[in-house]
Design an enzyme around this catalytic site. Structure first.
Site, short mmCIF file in Angstrom:
data_model
loop_
_atom_site.label_atom_id
_atom_site.label_comp_id
_atom_site.label_asym_id
_atom_site.label_seq_id
_atom_site.Cartn_x
_atom_site.Cartn_y
_atom_site.Cartn_z
N ASP A 103 74.72 -9.06 -35.08
CA ASP A 103 74.13 -9.02 -33.77
C ASP A 103 73.48 -10.42 -33.51
O ASP A 103 73.91 -10.92 -34.79
CB ASP A 103 72.66 -7.98 -33.96
CG ASP A 103 71.55 -8.06 -32.81
OD1 ASP A 103 71.92 -8.43 -31.86
OD2 ASP A 103 70.49 -7.36 -32.88
N ARG B 67 65.06 0.54 -24.11
CA ARG B 67 64.08 0.69 -25.08
C ARG B 67 62.58 0.55 -24.40
O ARG B 67 62.03 0.72 -25.33
CB ARG B 67 64.54 -1.03 -26.24
CG ARG B 67 63.43 -1.07 -27.42
CD ARG B 67 63.61 -1.90 -27.71
NE ARG B 67 64.97 -2.07 -28.94
CZ ARG B 67 65.53 -2.64 -29.06
NH1 ARG B 67 65.80 -3.93 -28.42
NH2 ARG B 67 66.91 -2.81 -29.45
N LYS C 265 72.91 -3.33 -26.46
CA LYS C 265 74.30 -3.75 -27.04
C LYS C 265 74.11 -2.75 -28.24
O LYS C 265 76.10 -2.78 -28.83
CB LYS C 265 74.12 -5.23 -27.15
CG LYS C 265 73.93 -5.91 -25.61
CD LYS C 265 73.43 -7.47 -25.86
CE LYS C 265 72.26 -7.86 -26.89
NZ LYS C 265 71.18 -7.34 -26.31
N THR C 266 74.19 -3.19 -29.08
CA THR C 266 73.49 -1.94 -30.85
C THR C 266 74.11 -0.21 -30.30
O THR C 266 75.10 -0.29 -30.89
CB THR C 266 72.07 -1.71 -31.39
OG1 THR C 266 72.06 -3.19 -31.42
CG2 THR C 266 72.39 -1.96 -32.34
N THR D 117 72.06 -12.86 -26.76
CA THR D 117 71.22 -12.57 -25.73
C THR D 117 71.47 -13.99 -24.88
O THR D 117 70.92 -14.29 -23.90
CB THR D 117 69.92 -12.64 -26.02
OG1 THR D 117 69.69 -13.99 -27.11
CG2 THR D 117 69.55 -11.15 -26.15
P1 ADP Z 1 69.85 -3.96 -27.76
O1 ADP Z 1 70.93 -4.21 -28.68
O2 ADP Z 1 70.58 -4.67 -26.59
O3 ADP Z 1 68.74 -5.08 -27.97
P2 ADP Z 1 70.14 -1.23 -28.20
O4 ADP Z 1 71.25 -0.60 -28.21
O5 ADP Z 1 68.78 -0.77 -29.57
O6 ADP Z 1 69.35 -2.43 -27.85
O7 ADP Z 1 69.31 0.02 -27.00
C1 ADP Z 1 67.72 0.01 -27.76
C2 ADP Z 1 67.11 1.51 -27.07
O8 ADP Z 1 67.06 2.14 -25.95
C3 ADP Z 1 67.70 3.02 -28.07
O9 ADP Z 1 66.81 2.95 -28.53
C4 ADP Z 1 68.85 3.23 -27.34
O10 ADP Z 1 69.06 4.59 -27.56
C5 ADP Z 1 67.94 3.50 -25.84
N1 ADP Z 1 69.45 2.63 -24.82
C6 ADP Z 1 69.44 1.29 -24.57
N2 ADP Z 1 70.89 1.23 -23.23
C7 ADP Z 1 70.88 2.74 -23.16
C8 ADP Z 1 71.78 3.70 -22.54
N3 ADP Z 1 72.09 3.56 -21.42
N4 ADP Z 1 71.33 5.70 -22.28
C9 ADP Z 1 70.98 5.77 -22.80
N5 ADP Z 1 69.62 4.70 -24.12
C10 ADP Z 1 69.93 3.44 -24.18
#
Ligand code: ADP
Length: 344
Positions: free
Chosen positions: A109, A217, A64-65, A158
């Site tokens: 977030d 992640r 998401k981030t 979430t």
């Molecule tokens: P969330 O915000 O949903 O908790 P993040 O965007 O922070 O998740 O992602 C966590 C990690 O996973 C980051 O280091 C990101 O680079 C990696 N990541 C997440 N989704 C992907 C994707 N589709 N392709 C490559 N890397 C991803």
């Protein structure tokens, strides 16, 4: 709290930053969401307006981030990062919104955890790029309207079920991120291994992907633990792999992940504790979420947004009107005879 699904410190956050794809083209999986976002961004570019507000929901670590950063990067706009728990008063929200520059992308977030007063201010801001600031108290209070620069809000949660409808309705685009397939996680690991300079044969990548709970992640984190393991244990008696460019075998992957309590199908300690309580303590259920949470010593929100979605997705847990139940597959995984949960 959580072992595997959240970044644990500054260094982790920095590494995570280095591993983030910067464009939709590099973003692995989530094909439908990617296509929809691409259209949204292309249309905004043609109209020369900030893109519509975007709501992303799904368990932690699914991107998401990263998508918020991609939205800013692809539309060549600055990005402002904030989070629900940091916005506890309408004043926090007013300060944040009034400091945005034209076209800025605002990422919030855990948007379900904002204060109610801040949320109400956000409604008007999202719709009309305007807020009303209350001045004074009691009978003498007046509201002063304030124009805002147009912006794109990217909200992440979430738990989309926790969002009030008036907030959800104000997003022009909402997407739910799904857990990734092992083949997709393999691509994530492959890319990250190159960034981190770790040699990883295909079967070792597949092993990490299989054990990552459908979560990029976690895949990246397990990769780093495998890299550590190979750095420490990999020097002696192995052909190839100069110092500084370690190569991991599948045996290294297995050994490293065992050390970190990740089981052969990727369940971690908390997943197993929940399953174990459900099967042994409550004889398969049904049992209420809060009872389950207390039993394993975790917050109900964590169980509901992190543990449960994955256990449901792999068919180990079911949700009924009377509570959570364990499936025969869960019994089999724990090697407990089905229907006889009280016996060890
Ligand atoms: P969330 O915000 O949903 O908790 P993040 O965007 O922070 O998740 O992602 C966590 C990690 O996973 C980051 O280091 C990101 O680079 C990696 N990541 C997440 N989704 C992907 C994707 N589709 N392709 C490559 N890397 C991803």
């Amino acid at each position: 709290t959580r072992d595997v699904a959240e970044p644990q410190d500054e260094i982790e956050l920095a590494v995570e930053g280095a591993l983030r794809p910067l464009s939709l083209a590099e973003f692995v999986g989530q094909h439908k969401v990617r296509g929809q976002l691409q259209l949204l961004l292309d249309a905004a570019r043609i109209r020369q307006r900030p893109a519509d507000h975007i709501l992303l929901s799904g368990p932690p670590g699914l991107g998401k981030t990263t998508l918020a950063m991609i939205v800013a990067h692809e539309s060549e706009r600055p990005l402002r990062l904030s989070s629900g728990p940091a916005i506890q008063h309408a004043g926090d929200m007013a300060a944040l919104l009034s400091s945005l520059t034209p076209g800025e992308v605002l990422f919030i977030d855990e948007i379900h955890r904002m204060a109610r007063s801040a949320e109400e201010m956000l409604y008007l801001a999202m719709e009309d790029f305007r807020i009303d600031i209350m001045v004074g108290k009691g009978a003498g209070a007046t509201s002063i309207p304030l124009e805002l620069a147009p912006f794109t809000l990217v909200g992440a949660t979430t738990r989309s079920g926790m969002l009030p409808n008036p907030l959800r309705d104000r997003f022009g685009f909402t997407a739910h991120l799904e857990y990734y397939e092992p083949e997709e996680l393999e691509q994530v690991v492959e890319r990250s291994a190159i960034v981190l300079g770790v040699g990883l044969p295909r079967h070792a990548r597949a092993e990490i992907a299989r054990r990552s709970r459908g979560t990029p992640r976690i895949a990246n984190r397990l990769l780093r633990r495998v890299r550590d393991y190979v750095l420490v244990h990999g020097q002696s008696g192995r052909a190839g792999g100069a110092p500084g460019s370690p190569a991991a075998t599948q045996a290294d992957v297995n050994a490293a992940l065992e050390l970190y309590d990740v089981d052969p199908i990727g369940l971690d300690r908390l997943d197993r504790a929940v399953l174990d309580a459900l099967v042994r303590r409550f004889r398969g259920g049904p049992v209420g979420l809060s009872t389950l949470a207390v039993t394993v010593g975790e917050e109900a929100e964590t169980i509901e947004s992190v543990v449960e979605p994955y256990l449901v997705r792999i068919g180990f847990m079911g949700r009924t009107p009377r509570g959570r139940i364990a499936t025969p597959e869960a019994y089999a995984h724990l090697r407990v005879p089905h229907g006889d949960g009280s016996l060890r």
